[in-house]
Design an enzyme around this catalytic site. Sequence first.
Site, PDB file in Angstrom:
ATOM      1  N   TRP A  28      32.910 -50.868 -45.854  1.00 31.82           N
ATOM      2  CA  TRP A  28      31.521 -50.475 -45.937  1.00 31.82           C
ATOM      3  C   TRP A  28      30.495 -51.253 -46.716  1.00 31.82           C
ATOM      4  CZ3 TRP A  28      35.055 -46.902 -46.251  1.00 31.82           C
ATOM      5  CH2 TRP A  28      35.596 -46.794 -47.765  1.00 31.82           C
ATOM      6  N   GLU A  50      29.760 -42.842 -46.748  1.00 33.69           N
ATOM      7  CA  GLU A  50      29.716 -41.617 -48.062  1.00 33.69           C
ATOM      8  C   GLU A  50      29.840 -40.177 -47.872  1.00 33.69           C
ATOM      9  OE1 GLU A  50      29.576 -41.594 -51.268  1.00 33.69           O
ATOM     10  OE2 GLU A  50      29.332 -43.497 -51.530  1.00 33.69           O
TER      11      GLU A  50
END
Length: 354
Positions: A28, A50
């Site tokens: 990511w 996240e």
Amino acid sequence: MRDLNSNAAEMSGELLAWYDIHAREMPWRVSPAERATGIRPDPYKVWLSEVMLQQTTVAAVREYFLRFTSRWPTVLDLAAAEDADVMSEWAGLGYYARARNLLKCARTVADEREGVFPDSYDGLLKLPGIGPYTAAAISSIAFDQPETVLDGNVERVMSRLHDIHDPLPEVKPVLKERAAELTPARRPGDYAQAVMDLGATICTPRSPACGICPWRAPCAARVAGTAAELPKKTPKKPKPTRYGIVYLAESAAGTWLLERRPDKGLLGGMLGWPGSEWNEAPAPNPPFAADWQDLGGEVRHTFTHFHLILQVMTAELPEGFNPDPAQELIPRHGFRPASLPTVMRKAFDLYRGR
């Protein structure tokens, strides 16, 4: 030792120089070299990572992230997904409220913002499931805003850098102030990732590698010899133990009886085995009358606030059984143990290994 307050810009520059060479590779993440060429992170991927990383390790998240982004490449794709499919892909990551909020947030971004994430901390904070840490991380990493990101790695780095012995979690505001003092206006997204990488790879919980740390010189705890004992933490209260019963029923043809849990509460919205309440003295609650047999052994699992011990009962699922609305009959070809929550998969593993 250098004065930390007067050398903040110098220190952030040193850490960024270290990060340019030693940045961890993550699916990511946009590397510092890529960012230097103008490539910018995808806010969807930053947000998704996240949320997945909350209370979970990078190693555990990597494969989940790749599966999610392969199946749902954009936030619009995720917003259009079936709840059950997302919950199934999430199984094993734990903290299932995150998965429910993930869908709420994706649908809010899709419906109200045409698939575009807000680029500010305050705007992100208004989205479902996004709290102060996640808002700071996304605005910093995805949009290069100079927000202060404070995860466990950064807490550890700051407590050692300043030799702070007050315990967590009470000292969090102080650690955030110290972290804010070092957050630069230039490359704040790279800096946020750099300080987290520093904590994950150099300033580790045990045996910190102080000799190769880019912040070795200004680190007060290294000078005092206290780095290994920081950060201090307030002792946790012992977790209580709860008990429960689960009922595993398979038909002669290989069909399994599963039950979808209520949307709210632990494992909300997930498919699992029918069972009792989880408390100090659970009452038997079989899904149908049968000669239920105790499988022997027990399933142990730990949640955030309590330990759980499950008794596993088994019986043959009668042909023609009519399930309740919350129950589902899953044929052998459609049954995927990996889609079960971890505690439910442990019960199946016990059954399979009997």
